[in-house]
Design a protein around this motif. Structure first.
Motif, PDB file in Angstrom:
ATOM      1  N   GLN A  35      -0.923  -4.852  -0.948  1.00 35.70           N
ATOM      2  CA  GLN A  35       0.371  -4.367  -0.478  1.00 35.70           C
ATOM      3  C   GLN A  35       1.375  -5.511  -0.348  1.00 35.70           C
ATOM      4  O   GLN A  35       2.530  -5.408  -0.776  1.00 35.70           O
ATOM      5  CB  GLN A  35       0.205  -3.644   0.859  1.00 35.70           C
ATOM      6  CG  GLN A  35      -0.531  -2.323   0.746  1.00 35.70           C
ATOM      7  CD  GLN A  35      -0.838  -1.729   2.106  1.00 35.70           C
ATOM      8  OE1 GLN A  35      -1.056  -2.445   3.085  1.00 35.70           O
ATOM      9  NE2 GLN A  35      -0.857  -0.408   2.183  1.00 35.70           N
ATOM     10  N   LYS A  36       0.926  -6.615   0.238  1.00 35.29           N
ATOM     11  CA  LYS A  36       1.812  -7.767   0.404  1.00 35.29           C
ATOM     12  C   LYS A  36       2.230  -8.339  -0.941  1.00 35.29           C
ATOM     13  O   LYS A  36       3.391  -8.716  -1.137  1.00 35.29           O
ATOM     14  CB  LYS A  36       1.122  -8.842   1.240  1.00 35.29           C
ATOM     15  CG  LYS A  36       2.004 -10.050   1.518  1.00 35.29           C
ATOM     16  CD  LYS A  36       1.295 -11.066   2.395  1.00 35.29           C
ATOM     17  CE  LYS A  36       2.192 -12.278   2.661  1.00 35.29           C
ATOM     18  NZ  LYS A  36       1.506 -13.292   3.507  1.00 35.29           N
ATOM     19  N   LEU A  39       4.915  -6.010  -2.475  1.00 37.28           N
ATOM     20  CA  LEU A  39       6.199  -6.126  -1.781  1.00 37.28           C
ATOM     21  C   LEU A  39       6.902  -7.440  -2.093  1.00 37.28           C
ATOM     22  O   LEU A  39       8.090  -7.465  -2.444  1.00 37.28           O
ATOM     23  CB  LEU A  39       5.995  -5.993  -0.266  1.00 37.28           C
ATOM     24  CG  LEU A  39       5.807  -4.578   0.280  1.00 37.28           C
ATOM     25  CD1 LEU A  39       5.499  -4.623   1.768  1.00 37.28           C
ATOM     26  CD2 LEU A  39       7.040  -3.733   0.023  1.00 37.28           C
ATOM     27  N   GLN A  43      10.483  -7.928  -4.123  1.00 38.16           N
ATOM     28  CA  GLN A  43      11.613  -8.476  -3.384  1.00 38.16           C
ATOM     29  C   GLN A  43      12.024  -9.844  -3.909  1.00 38.16           C
ATOM     30  O   GLN A  43      13.206 -10.183  -3.904  1.00 38.16           O
ATOM     31  CB  GLN A  43      11.267  -8.530  -1.899  1.00 38.16           C
ATOM     32  CG  GLN A  43      11.145  -7.148  -1.281  1.00 38.16           C
ATOM     33  CD  GLN A  43      10.651  -7.161   0.156  1.00 38.16           C
ATOM     34  OE1 GLN A  43      10.218  -8.196   0.656  1.00 38.16           O
ATOM     35  NE2 GLN A  43      10.723  -6.011   0.823  1.00 38.16           N
ATOM     36  N   LEU A 113      11.766  -0.611   0.710  1.00 34.30           N
ATOM     37  CA  LEU A 113      10.318  -0.559   0.517  1.00 34.30           C
ATOM     38  C   LEU A 113       9.587  -1.105   1.735  1.00 34.30           C
ATOM     39  O   LEU A 113      10.038  -2.058   2.378  1.00 34.30           O
ATOM     40  CB  LEU A 113       9.915  -1.391  -0.703  1.00 34.30           C
ATOM     41  CG  LEU A 113      10.346  -0.872  -2.081  1.00 34.30           C
ATOM     42  CD1 LEU A 113       9.914  -1.854  -3.154  1.00 34.30           C
ATOM     43  CD2 LEU A 113       9.752   0.496  -2.351  1.00 34.30           C
ATOM     44  N   ASP A 114       8.454  -0.505   2.034  1.00 35.61           N
ATOM     45  CA  ASP A 114       7.563  -1.052   3.061  1.00 35.61           C
ATOM     46  C   ASP A 114       6.114  -0.747   2.659  1.00 35.61           C
ATOM     47  O   ASP A 114       5.859  -0.074   1.656  1.00 35.61           O
ATOM     48  CB  ASP A 114       7.891  -0.505   4.449  1.00 35.61           C
ATOM     49  CG  ASP A 114       7.825   1.019   4.517  1.00 35.61           C
ATOM     50  OD1 ASP A 114       6.882   1.605   3.949  1.00 35.61           O
ATOM     51  OD2 ASP A 114       8.719   1.624   5.135  1.00 35.61           O
TER      52      ASP A 114
END
Length: 233
Positions: A35-36, A39, A43, A113-114
């Motif tokens: 997930q990290k 993201l 970004q 986004l998260d």
């Protein structure tokens, strides 16, 4: 403890560590790591907070109607006060159509986004849910601008002068017309969503491989539409 026993225990420890390493390698990175990675990759690719994922080539046409009077302004005012019924007889005008091509870029705001929008399935694809696409910038090609005017009735200015005046007025509405047409295309067309999903897949694949995902697969949703998933998925 004999040397043979110590060697056996040491060997067992080494074998155990190797098994743990193999299991961890087969399992791959944790969900939080995936997930990290997703993201931060998205970004970092955005120069500001907006990630452009494609462009649209659009041609718009705007119309401007211009009314004029044959009489000077002071006489027009006097007639408006004393003989308003005579004004239509003195009124003329021009209908001008301005047509211009241009380019519209689109994408999405990466700040929306998260982690909850990124799902990691057990030995399955990485699911990414993106917000709906929006217009980023509008660039009319003024060098390709076309103007067509049609005069009607009486007019006290030269047609060329009226065309130039109306041309300036029409250009003020071109940007809004581009944006409106592009937003309609983004809401209904499939290709911009497909382009976005492919751009995202190309961006994320090397980053996830570097994080330990050996063969990343993706299930990408743009807005409420599923636009990319593994074959057979």
């Amino acid at each position: 403890m004999t040397a043979t026993m110590r060697a056996a225990i040491g060997g067992g420890v080494i074998v155990g560590l190797l098994l743990v390493g193999v299991l961890l390698w087969e399992r791959g990175p944790s969900d939080a790591t995936v997930q990290k990675t997703v993201l931060t990759t998205i970004q970092d690719e955005a120069p500001a907070s907006f990630l452009v994922t494609g462009t649209l080539n659009i041609r718009v046409t705007v119309r401007v109607d211009s009314a004029r009077y044959l009489t000077p302004s002071w006489l027009t005012y006097l007639l408006r006060q004393t003989q308003p019924s005579a004004l239509p007889l003195l009124q003329g005008g021009s209908e001008t159509r301005v047509r211009v091509p241009g380019t519209v870029s689109y994408g999405f705001d990466v700040q929306t986004l998260d982690a909850s929008m990124i799902a990691v399935e057990d030995k399955g694809p990485v699911g990414v849910a993106l917000p709906p696409l929006t217009v980023h910038s509008v660039e009319p090609d003024v060098g390709q601008l076309e103007v067509r005017s049609q005069a009607r009735g009486w007019t006290r200015v030269l047609p060329s002068d009226m065309t130039e005046a109306v041309r300036r007025q029409a250009l003020g509405t071109v940007t809004a017309a581009f944006r409106e047409q592009a937003e309609r295309r983004l809401a209904s067309a499939t290709q911009p969503r497909v382009n976005t999903a492919r751009a995202l897949e190309k961006m994320l694949r090397p980053a996830l491989q570097a994080a330990g995902v050996k063969a990343p697969q993706f299930r990408i949703r743009v807005g409420d539409k599923l636009v990319l998933q593994p074959e057979g998925g």
